[in-house]
Design a protein around this motif. Structure first.
Motif: not given
Length: 353
Positions: A231-242, A260-277
């Protein structure tokens, strides 16, 4: 401060005892030179993310083409050590094809902190001999061997069934040998990652992180990414390769809906899987209840279990049944999904103290 650092500083246990080891497929993590392939420079530039996540050791997979004597490895090692992280190598070692010493020594001589090895069952003695002069280096092994940590996928094999998960935990903890290193992500198949699919993923993450021993995460696992091999890590932005690479290439293999799975998007979402981890790793590393090397089981309704870390106040409860069940007594510290007053919803795990 991560628990590994805290314990090392107080002489209680070695840094790896309850360490969070994060395996990076180097070619798929971050591209630092713009050629479309991940590399050590890209990984070094993203170490701040791993420090924020709460990682104790970075484990480099896909290291066959890397040079331990080259500048990029030295730079990675220096930045990681300055951040309090260790750097390990994931390697296949088979004495029938090579001398383990010839494979391991170049990395040891250039400062690697240890290895995650996948040896043949009859190669443990040869590996032990190769490491005899480096007693401070850590080895994660599979199967029999004089390892520091024993890698297992028993939780992943058990699936999302409370009885099978409980048996897997009991069997691993009862087995003689090294301290367990629990892993979940095998990424053998493609699978969706909608909200329903993430429910057991999030719940099992809390079970894994509540257990005595180290944990082995694989890059992207904390984002809830689908189960592909590389899996290529999706970091930020709104289009591949993120943000994975600046290369002008065909990135059609990366789903556009991963925005919606990028690290950037999830860091800003307290309910995200990244925030849970992030919250789970911070709690695991700092809360005084996360000690004890055994678990004590409570009675629980069908399709559920609850265990306590022996000698502590930490309780982990899991509900794999289709109905809500009563929560064990205690204050909810973290849950994989929102919980109601006194109830643990279906498909949910919770930590209580």
């Amino acid at each position: 401060m991560r628990r590994a650092d805290a314990l090392a500083g107080h002489g209680e246990q070695p840094w790896w005892w309850d360490a969070v080891c994060y395996q990076v497929d180097v070619g798929s993590f971050a591209d630092g030179d713009g050629d479309g392939i991940g590399d050590l420079a890209g990984l070094t530039s993203r170490l701040g993310y791993l420090e924020l996540l709460g990682v104790d050791a970075v484990v480099l997979a896909g290291a066959a083409g890397l040079d331990p004597a080259a500048g990029p490895f030295a730079e990675l090692l220096g930045v990681a050590h300055d951040s309090g992280m260790r750097v390990m190598l994931s390697l296949d070692v088979d004495p029938a094809r090579s001398d383990p010493a010839s494979v391991l020594w170049p990395w040891l001589e250039h400062g690697a902190d240890g290895f995650h090895l996948a040896p043949r069952p009859d190669s443990a003695d040869a590996i032990g001999a190769a490491l005899a002069g480096h007693p401070d280096r850590v080895v994660i092994g599979s199967g029999p061997g004089d390892w520091h940590l024993s890698f297992n996928l028993d939780l992943a094999v058990a699936g999302f069934d409370a009885d099978r998960v409980r048996k897997a935990i009991t069997d691993v903890l009862a087995a003689p040998g090294p301290r367990p290193a629990w892993a979940m992500a095998s990424r053998d198949t493609e699978q969706s990652r909608d909200d329903a699919a993430l429910t057991p993923v999030r719940a099992m993450a809390l079970v894994q992180l509540a257990l005595p021993g180290a944990v082995c995460l694989r890059h992207g696992e904390e984002l809830g990414l689908p189960g592909t091999q590389r899996v290529r890590m999706p970091w930020e932005g709104d289009r591949p390769p993120f943000g994975f690479s600046d290369a002008d290439a065909d990135w059609s293999s990366i789903p556009a809906d991963w925005v919606s799975f990028t690290a950037e998007a999830q860091l800003e979402d307290e309910a995200s899987t990244l925030s849970l981890y992030r919250h789970a790793l911070e709690t695991r590393g700092t809360h005084p209840a996360f000690t004890g090397d055994e678990v004590e089981w409570f009675g629980a309704p069908p399709g559920c279990f609850a265990f306590r870390r022996a000698g502590t106040t930490l309780i982990c409860a899991l509900n794999t049944s289709p109905e809500p069940v009563p929560l064990p007594p205690g204050e909810v510290v973290l849950s994989s999904r929102p919980v109601g007053p006194g109830e643990l919803p279906p498909g949910t795990a919770a930590w209580l103290v």
